[in-house]
Design an enzyme around this catalytic site. Structure first.
Site, PDB file in Angstrom:
ATOM      1  CB  SER A   1      30.129   2.646  15.987  1.00 50.93           C
ATOM      2  OG  SER A   1      29.554   3.710  15.428  1.00 50.93           O
TER       3      SER A   1
ATOM      4  CE1 TYR B   1      26.172   1.469   2.862  1.00 48.76           C
ATOM      5  CE2 TYR B   1      24.249   2.399   1.853  1.00 48.76           C
ATOM      6  CZ  TYR B   1      24.919   2.004   2.890  1.00 48.76           C
ATOM      7  OH  TYR B   1      24.329   1.815   4.107  1.00 48.76           O
TER       8      TYR B   1
HETATM    9  P1  NAP Z   1      28.525   3.020  12.134  1.00 49.37           P
HETATM   10  O1  NAP Z   1      28.119   4.009  13.481  1.00 49.37           O
HETATM   11  O2  NAP Z   1      29.709   3.768  11.375  1.00 49.37           O
HETATM   12  O3  NAP Z   1      28.819   1.499  12.658  1.00 49.37           O
HETATM   13  C1  NAP Z   1      29.307   0.950  11.680  1.00 49.37           C
HETATM   14  C2  NAP Z   1      30.616   0.066  12.349  1.00 49.37           C
HETATM   15  O4  NAP Z   1      31.180  -0.920  11.352  1.00 49.37           O
HETATM   16  C3  NAP Z   1      31.588   0.955  13.126  1.00 49.37           C
HETATM   17  O5  NAP Z   1      32.176   0.738  14.067  1.00 49.37           O
HETATM   18  C4  NAP Z   1      32.798   0.740  11.958  1.00 49.37           C
HETATM   19  O6  NAP Z   1      34.178   0.787  12.589  1.00 49.37           O
HETATM   20  C5  NAP Z   1      32.847  -0.825  11.467  1.00 49.37           C
HETATM   21  N1  NAP Z   1      33.215  -1.243  10.598  1.00 49.37           N
HETATM   22  C6  NAP Z   1      33.424  -0.556   9.354  1.00 49.37           C
HETATM   23  N2  NAP Z   1      34.354  -1.303   8.543  1.00 49.37           N
HETATM   24  C7  NAP Z   1      34.551  -2.373   9.072  1.00 49.37           C
HETATM   25  C8  NAP Z   1      35.094  -3.862   8.893  1.00 49.37           C
HETATM   26  N3  NAP Z   1      35.746  -3.689   7.770  1.00 49.37           N
HETATM   27  N4  NAP Z   1      35.272  -4.754   9.790  1.00 49.37           N
HETATM   28  C9  NAP Z   1      34.600  -4.634  10.957  1.00 49.37           C
HETATM   29  N5  NAP Z   1      33.909  -3.625  11.341  1.00 49.37           N
HETATM   30  C10 NAP Z   1      33.757  -2.466  10.371  1.00 49.37           C
HETATM   31  O7  NAP Z   1      27.314   3.087  11.222  1.00 49.37           O
HETATM   32  P2  NAP Z   1      25.827   2.661  11.188  1.00 49.37           P
HETATM   33  O8  NAP Z   1      25.111   3.643  10.924  1.00 49.37           O
HETATM   34  O9  NAP Z   1      25.540   2.176  12.658  1.00 49.37           O
HETATM   35  O10 NAP Z   1      25.805   1.166  10.428  1.00 49.37           O
HETATM   36  C11 NAP Z   1      25.361   0.171  10.699  1.00 49.37           C
HETATM   37  C12 NAP Z   1      25.034  -0.694   9.381  1.00 49.37           C
HETATM   38  O11 NAP Z   1      23.824   0.048   9.013  1.00 49.37           O
HETATM   39  C13 NAP Z   1      25.872  -0.453   8.039  1.00 49.37           C
HETATM   40  O12 NAP Z   1      25.860  -1.629   7.452  1.00 49.37           O
HETATM   41  C14 NAP Z   1      25.210   0.500   7.285  1.00 49.37           C
HETATM   42  O13 NAP Z   1      25.614   0.437   5.891  1.00 49.37           O
HETATM   43  C15 NAP Z   1      23.649   0.300   7.713  1.00 49.37           C
HETATM   44  N6  NAP Z   1      22.661   1.209   7.290  1.00 49.37           N
HETATM   45  C16 NAP Z   1      22.689   2.588   8.302  1.00 49.37           C
HETATM   46  C17 NAP Z   1      21.867   3.516   7.932  1.00 49.37           C
HETATM   47  C18 NAP Z   1      21.767   4.601   8.772  1.00 49.37           C
HETATM   48  O14 NAP Z   1      21.180   5.593   8.621  1.00 49.37           O
HETATM   49  N7  NAP Z   1      22.669   4.970   9.706  1.00 49.37           N
HETATM   50  C19 NAP Z   1      21.105   3.572   6.777  1.00 49.37           C
HETATM   51  C20 NAP Z   1      21.355   2.199   5.963  1.00 49.37           C
HETATM   52  C21 NAP Z   1      21.870   1.344   6.114  1.00 49.37           C
HETATM   53  P3  NAP Z   1      34.731   2.300  12.023  1.00 49.37           P
HETATM   54  O15 NAP Z   1      33.999   3.277  12.782  1.00 49.37           O
HETATM   55  O16 NAP Z   1      36.053   2.021  12.685  1.00 49.37           O
HETATM   56  O17 NAP Z   1      34.976   2.582  10.638  1.00 49.37           O
END
Ligand code: NAP
Length: 246
Positions: free
Chosen positions: A12, A151
């Site tokens: 994702s 977080y």
């Molecule tokens: P996302 O679309 O929710 O993708 C995160 C993925 O990680 C999802 O597929 C989720 O699965 C999976 N996941 C969660 N818990 C897990 C676990 N225990 N083991 C394996 N996989 C797991 O979020 P994203 O925005 O792309 O985030 C990616 C990274 O960027 C994260 O570390 C997030 O903290 C960081 N980040 C994002 C933003 C932003 O603005 N989007 C900003 C700062 C940092 P499920 O959907 O099934 O839970």
């Protein structure tokens, strides 16, 4: 040389964009995600686009599952020499309401999961005398963020861990960097917006480039950091945030 790469959370958002970009650059990509079906679907989409990928159900809070996943990568794709830790979860709530289990969960997914994945693949990289690790942290480590204490604490730990690993493993040709993204349009961000943690218009108004970030913005930066040419860049915090934090 064709390299095997592991992308956690690769089903994702940011992780999925990184998996696509690395595969397009020729890496053999293993997607580790909580949701095995989604991981397989993301891998199939990469294969349909001409890349090589596998999807595995790996919960990064379970060390045995990580070790089993890495073993599968060794046998199906080869020794992993690239690791991107993108699995993460925003766990929101006012500080005084945070229960011990909530705090522990935030650290388990965002920090200990990163620790365990690094520890699981570093022996392969040491043997190879080459490795690239990119840990996805968060721009909230620069600014703080109301309602996200657990977080932000966990992601701040990821930054510290990155710096120490960079020092310890530089002699083996292994670089370790962190990208703290800011405000990237993904399912996670949309969920946080629904919870009222952020206001979209206000965040865009506070972003100098005047738009929300795209997962591909982070993927392009990550792809550069795992390249051969990026071997002199380690222990760094490379912000991808539209200029909101410097
Ligand atoms: P996302 O679309 O929710 O993708 C995160 C993925 O990680 C999802 O597929 C989720 O699965 C999976 N996941 C969660 N818990 C897990 C676990 N225990 N083991 C394996 N996989 C797991 O979020 P994203 O925005 O792309 O985030 C990616 C990274 O960027 C994260 O570390 C997030 O903290 C960081 N980040 C994002 C933003 C932003 O603005 N989007 C900003 C700062 C940092 P499920 O959907 O099934 O839970």
């Amino acid at each position: 040389m064709t390299r095997a790469a592991i992308v956690t959370g690769g089903a994702s958002g940011i992780g999925a964009a990184i998996a696509r970009h690395l595969a397009a650059d020729g890496a053999l990509v293993a997607i580790f995600d909580l949701d095995g079906t989604a991981a397989e679907a993301a891998a199939t989409a990469i294969e349909e686009a001409g890349g090589k990928a596998i999807g595995l159900p790996v919960d990064v809070t379970a060390r045995a599952a990580i070790d089993a996943g890495v073993e599968q990568v060794r046998s199906r794709l080869g020794r992993p020499s690239i690791l991107v830790n993108s699995a993460g979860a925003t766990i929101a709530g006012p500080f005084l309401d945070i229960a011990a289990e909530t705090w522990d969960r935030a650290l388990a997914v965002n920090l200990t999961g990163t620790f365990d994945c690094c520890q699981a693949v570093l022996p392969d990289m040491i043997e190879e005398r080459w490795g690239r690790i990119v840990n996805i942290s968060s721009s909230s480590v620069h600014s703080g963020s109301r309602g996200l204490a657990a977080y932000v604490a966990a992601k701040s730990g990821v930054v510290g861990l990155t710096k120490v690993l960079a020092l310890e493993f530089a002699p083996y040709g292994i670089t370790v960097n962190t990208i703290p993204p800011g405000f990237i349009d993904t399912p996670m961000l949309r969920k946080t917006l629904e919870q009222g943690v952020f206001d979209l218009d206000q965040q865009i108004a506070n972003t100098p480039v005047g738009r929300i970030g795209r997962p591909e913005d982070v993927a392009a930066t990550c792809a550069f950091l795992v390249n051969e040419e990026a071997g002199y860049i380690t222990g760094q915090i490379i912000g991808v945030n539209g200029g909101r934090n410097t």
